[in-house]
Design a protein around this motif. Sequence first.
Motif, mmCIF file in Angstrom:
data_model
loop_
_atom_site.group_PDB
_atom_site.id
_atom_site.type_symbol
_atom_site.label_atom_id
_atom_site.label_comp_id
_atom_site.label_asym_id
_atom_site.label_seq_id
_atom_site.Cartn_x
_atom_site.Cartn_y
_atom_site.Cartn_z
ATOM 1 N N HIS B 102 93.145 0.070 80.461
ATOM 2 C CA HIS B 102 92.898 1.293 81.209
ATOM 3 C C HIS B 102 91.533 1.823 80.785
ATOM 4 C CE1 HIS B 102 97.601 1.373 81.386
ATOM 5 N NE2 HIS B 102 96.845 1.933 82.772
ATOM 6 N N THR B 122 88.981 1.672 88.406
ATOM 7 C CA THR B 122 89.158 2.855 87.380
ATOM 8 C C THR B 122 90.291 3.541 87.649
ATOM 9 O OG1 THR B 122 88.054 4.495 86.512
ATOM 10 C CG2 THR B 122 87.893 4.336 88.675
ATOM 11 N N GLY B 123 90.974 4.149 86.669
ATOM 12 C CA GLY B 123 92.022 5.103 87.043
ATOM 13 C C GLY B 123 92.019 6.246 86.582
ATOM 14 N N VAL B 124 93.047 7.083 86.823
ATOM 15 C CA VAL B 124 92.938 8.477 86.388
ATOM 16 C C VAL B 124 92.690 8.900 85.151
ATOM 17 C CG1 VAL B 124 94.005 9.699 88.392
ATOM 18 C CG2 VAL B 124 95.533 8.567 86.816
ATOM 19 N N ARG B 125 93.221 7.713 84.258
ATOM 20 C CA ARG B 125 92.957 7.873 82.787
ATOM 21 C C ARG B 125 91.760 7.265 82.186
ATOM 22 N NH1 ARG B 125 98.128 6.699 84.104
ATOM 23 N NH2 ARG B 125 97.509 4.809 84.656
ATOM 24 N N VAL B 127 87.503 7.036 81.484
ATOM 25 C CA VAL B 127 86.534 8.036 81.663
ATOM 26 C C VAL B 127 85.909 8.299 82.933
ATOM 27 C CG1 VAL B 127 86.083 8.072 79.310
ATOM 28 C CG2 VAL B 127 84.785 6.403 80.663
ATOM 29 N N GLY B 128 85.203 9.194 83.601
ATOM 30 C CA GLY B 128 84.590 9.289 84.744
ATOM 31 C C GLY B 128 83.402 8.256 84.681
ATOM 32 N N ALA B 129 83.163 7.512 85.650
ATOM 33 C CA ALA B 129 82.179 6.541 85.737
ATOM 34 C C ALA B 129 81.305 6.356 86.933
ATOM 35 C CB ALA B 129 82.589 5.066 85.150
ATOM 36 N N PRO B 130 80.238 7.277 86.899
ATOM 37 C CA PRO B 130 79.226 7.125 88.129
ATOM 38 C C PRO B 130 78.795 5.857 88.823
ATOM 39 C CG PRO B 130 78.504 8.638 86.420
ATOM 40 C CD PRO B 130 79.324 7.790 85.722
ATOM 41 N N GLY B 201 76.306 6.749 74.661
ATOM 42 C CA GLY B 201 77.920 7.155 74.474
ATOM 43 C C GLY B 201 78.831 6.283 75.011
ATOM 44 N N THR B 202 78.200 5.288 75.781
ATOM 45 C CA THR B 202 78.996 4.051 76.239
ATOM 46 C C THR B 202 78.601 2.685 75.548
ATOM 47 O OG1 THR B 202 77.820 3.595 78.250
ATOM 48 C CG2 THR B 202 79.369 5.357 78.232
ATOM 49 N N VAL B 224 83.365 -0.949 80.249
ATOM 50 C CA VAL B 224 82.797 0.004 79.892
ATOM 51 C C VAL B 224 83.584 0.995 79.122
ATOM 52 C CG1 VAL B 224 80.938 1.574 80.389
ATOM 53 C CG2 VAL B 224 81.072 -0.599 81.684
ATOM 54 N N HIS B 226 83.963 4.432 76.092
ATOM 55 C CA HIS B 226 83.133 5.300 75.233
ATOM 56 C C HIS B 226 82.851 4.786 73.741
ATOM 57 C CE1 HIS B 226 82.537 9.289 77.072
ATOM 58 N NE2 HIS B 226 83.791 9.318 77.617
#
Lengths: 263, 263
Positions: B102, B122-125, B127-130, B201-202, B224, B226
């Motif tokens: 996830h 990516t999913g809703v769970r 982390v945001g990943a630009p 941070g990643t 990827v 955190h």
Amino acid sequence: MPGQIREPGRTVTSRVLAVLDAFGPDDTGLSLAELCRRTGLAPSTAHRLAAELVEWGGLERGDDQRYRIGLRLFEIGMRAPGRRGLMEAARPFLEDLYEVTHENVHLAVRDGHHAIYLDKITGVRAVGAPARAGDRLPLHATGMGKALLAFARPELFAEIVREGLPRYTPHTLTSPELLRRALARTRERGFAVAAQEYSLGTVSVAAPVLSADRRHALAAISVVVHSSRANIDRLGPAVRTAAMGAARHFSRPAEDGPGTRGG
Amino acid sequence: MPGQIREPGRTVTSRVLAVLDAFGPDDTGLSLAELCRRTGLAPSTAHRLAAELVEWGGLERGDDQRYRIGLRLFEIGMRAPGRRGLMEAARPFLEDLYEVTHENVHLAVRDGHHAIYLDKITGVRAVGAPARAGDRLPLHATGMGKALLAFARPELFAEIVREGLPRYTPHTLTSPELLRRALARTRERGFAVAAQEYSLGTVSVAAPVLSADRRHALAAISVVVHSSRANIDRLGPAVRTAAMGAARHFSRPAEDGPGTRGG
């Protein structure tokens, strides 16, 4: 520009674009001769234009001397904002829909009189599905298409009918009146069903991703399953929920997570 | 062709391609003035070329009069076979990796001295990943890049070093010797790690999708996360397993499932 003198009706730009248009969805490589045949260009012109495109990265030429679409065009194509914003908004909901159904999940938008796939999610457990991102589909014969058509400007229906409703299977709706009723039913229940209307053995259930005023489909989300396991009562609400989530997410500006751009 | 007389060193093709190149990954629309500034073309030339591209569908012009990349270019870009075959082979394994972790899962290939993202899950769970499909990444500073670089022709390392190793964070490997050791370690254990080397941070963990002779990376798969939840002992084998599955799937011709092209 000798090519221009020989072909006075065509601009150089149109000939460059003709070279790109020559590559169909299933082509894995074109020889120079095939490129000439498909574009109507003289070999010297086709060779020169292709060489410029290769140098730029839009085409690649393999050891077999065949031309292929290159990664530079993929890179630029991904910058189509109509695709990117919608896809980013929809992706988490497509993922959830896939996790719930483990069936093929698609995202499409309307481009003129066709639906064009933006994204597809499939897993090792889903049935093999040759449909791919970038493919075009007819509006009247697919769940995706009907969801888009049901929530489009009203004149579009007449235009589609005027162009003719090609038959793909014995179940394709080729009658304008039947199609009109199917679209009314789609608006009523918020999702469209196409049962073996485009290919035998599959059923697609699709819901529109609606604009904020809920009058237009910005996109549509579908699940495609084998007709043997098509449970519309179960799939309809799931697809609708995913489409509503994507719509809500799309109308809200995306948040940037803390520094996770790394790969 | 007045533009050509004024700019004798540039072919029409190169000017069409310059118009396409003007659109960056984060541009949501360019005015004619911006297009002229970025391409160095005269307004009349830029306007004419853009109009031809709009007519073809490669650009779109909104109500705000700004130009955007159009769906026709997305459609053609998706025909890059280097992307399509790999993506289709890898997708089910990316899905599985996503279901297990996830976290953000990516697929990339090497294009010259960069990694280019083909796909992202990516999913809703997560982390945001630009980072997005179509984006370019440096080879020395990302897990993805190191996995690709560790399994590339040996001269590539020297080329990358000669170009310089830009620093993105205090943790970026800007010393050729440290990078050489990291690549040796990557070959040893079959996966690469980049800990806050591209963004703070990643952490990214990436494994190569190897050719049948196991000497070259055809692509790479990464997760990827955190840095706070980076469990390399758990992620390394998971990413490696996904990459090995994709490699095996890619070397085998795809089977067409029974008639599931419908959308």
